[in-house]
Design an enzyme around this catalytic site. Structure first.
Site, PDB file in Angstrom:
ATOM      1  N   CYS A 155      14.605   3.919  62.918  1.00 20.41           N
ATOM      2  CA  CYS A 155      13.901   4.827  63.761  1.00 20.41           C
ATOM      3  C   CYS A 155      12.895   5.608  62.806  1.00 20.41           C
ATOM      4  O   CYS A 155      11.854   6.028  63.183  1.00 20.41           O
ATOM      5  CB  CYS A 155      14.710   5.696  64.436  1.00 20.41           C
ATOM      6  SG  CYS A 155      15.750   6.914  63.529  1.00 20.41           S
ATOM      7  N   ASP A 156      13.213   5.783  61.430  1.00 18.03           N
ATOM      8  CA  ASP A 156      12.360   6.741  60.729  1.00 18.03           C
ATOM      9  C   ASP A 156      10.976   5.969  60.627  1.00 18.03           C
ATOM     10  O   ASP A 156       9.834   6.711  60.647  1.00 18.03           O
ATOM     11  CB  ASP A 156      12.649   6.615  59.475  1.00 18.03           C
ATOM     12  CG  ASP A 156      14.213   6.830  59.094  1.00 18.03           C
ATOM     13  OD1 ASP A 156      14.859   6.437  60.079  1.00 18.03           O
ATOM     14  OD2 ASP A 156      14.660   7.286  57.972  1.00 18.03           O
ATOM     15  N   ALA A 157      10.587   4.684  60.809  1.00 20.46           N
ATOM     16  CA  ALA A 157       9.599   3.941  60.641  1.00 20.46           C
ATOM     17  C   ALA A 157       8.600   4.383  61.791  1.00 20.46           C
ATOM     18  O   ALA A 157       7.256   4.247  61.566  1.00 20.46           O
ATOM     19  CB  ALA A 157       9.916   2.531  60.499  1.00 20.46           C
TER      20      ALA A 157
END
Length: 367
Positions: A155-157
């Site tokens: 999800c950081d992406a």
């Protein structure tokens, strides 16, 4: 002794902050103090024994916030600093061709291109993204499949790369950048978004796991997403189908965040596990303040409903800043709920805080 001194300093500072009303002039002053401290300590080591590479995602997140601060500051110093970073690195993205983390610096490159109109600030990013467009990664989104991080399967992406694609679309008017970003973002969301909780798993490896009986939704991970949604929507036409897609996710996450904010004002490192993670954490909280204040400022969220949450969280954040200007309680690099300390910081935490401050300033100044 140093640890105790910092704690006492934070406590004294927090008592003063929490008893005050939020004033735009004071928001700007504390942002300046934090930005100046971070520039002075930019090449310090934080999580690791050596400083991060200037093009690393950690610094990329710092530059995103610093560029927002530069735009509202009355001094050229911050734009000059950012330009120097870009020039020293020839306006190139970091090493890995497909990896979202290594695209993060493209956000501030394109922000500076829009200010200065210098093609060298734009071209390396555009050329690399053109290559990706015509040679897209075909890997699965499952965790630890071969070359799995060539796509946005964590999800950081969604903070790191999609806003760069959105900015390229806005700058060039070429819809191919928007179409690619939409397809990949939807694939990631279909894979990682929990429709019952309206939160994102960090990656597939956390699905089905429990921490003290609760699902594991990492605060900073969801903060990355929430801030990324804002940075994308800023580049899209309100009312367009693409803008509406991100707005729908944003509103669902905002409603959930309102319900799970801690009484102290921050968000727990494990969002559903407040009682097990009582320590403040400022990077995720800063991203939530940024998003919620943006939502109010842009008419997406109701001020009466969400305003108190922003006020409480901003006061909490500023209470964790040392008198010298260091933002404390930033969780070190990781991928899951963990620990944070009053005398530990990280560059991405500062970037998140500066992003938050820009929207808090607008909220209380009426701009």
């Amino acid at each position: 002794m140093k640890h105790i001194t910092i704690i006492l300093g934070c406590l004294l500072f927090s008592t003063t902050i929490l008893s005050q009303e939020i004033k735009p002039k004071e928001v700007k002053a504390i942002m300046k103090k934090v930005a100046d401290w971070q520039i002075e300590h930019y090449r310090d080591a934080f999580t690791y024994d050596s400083p991060h590479h200037p093009l690393d995602w950690t610094n990329g997140a710092l530059y995103v916030g610093m560029a927002k601060w530069a735009a509202m500051s009355d001094r050229d110093k911050y734009y000059t600093w950012l330009k120097t970073v870009g020039e020293l690195n020839n306006w190139k993205l970091h090493e890995r061709l497909y990896h979202a983390d290594d695209h993060t610096v493209g956000q501030f490159y394109l922000d500076l291109f829009r200010k200065y109109g210098d093609e060298k600030m734009l071209k390396p990013t555009q050329e690399q993204f053109d290559y990706i467009l015509y040679h897209p990664a075909k890997t699965a989104l499952t965790w630890q499949s071969p070359f799995h991080q060539s796509r946005w399967n964590w999800c950081d992406a969604l903070f790191m790369s999609p806003p760069v694609w959105a900015k390229l679309y806005k700058i060039t008017g070429e819809k191919k950048y928007l179409d690619f970003m939409m397809d990949e973002f939807k694939a990631t969301t279909d894979f990682l978004f929990d429709k019952e909780e309206n939160l994102y798993y960090r990656d597939e490896s956390y699905m089905g796991k429990l921490d003290n009986g609760t699902k594991i939704f990492w605060s900073r991970g969801n903060g990355w997403v929430f801030a990324g949604l804002v940075n994308i929507m800023n580049e899209l036409e309100p009312g367009s189908s693409e803008h509406q897609y991100f707005k729908d996710i944003f509103e669902k996450m905002a409603a959930k965040l309102l319900k799970i904010q801690t009484p102290e004002g921050h968000w727990a490192m494990s969002l559903l596990g407040q009682e097990f993670y009582p320590t403040p954490e400022t990077s995720g909280t800063s991203f939530y303040v940024f998003g919620l204040a943006w939502g109010i400022n842009n008419g997406v969220l109701d001020k009466k409903t969400y305003g108190p949450a922003v006020e409480k969280a901003w006061k909490a954040l500023t209470s964790y800043i040392t008198p010298e200007g260091m933002l404390g309680y930033v969780q070190p690099i990781g991928a899951a709920p963990g620990k944070a300390w009053p005398d530990r910081t990280e560059v991405y935490g500062t970037g998140a805080f500066l992003s938050a401050g820009t929207e808090v300033y607008k909220l209380y100044s009426g701009e």
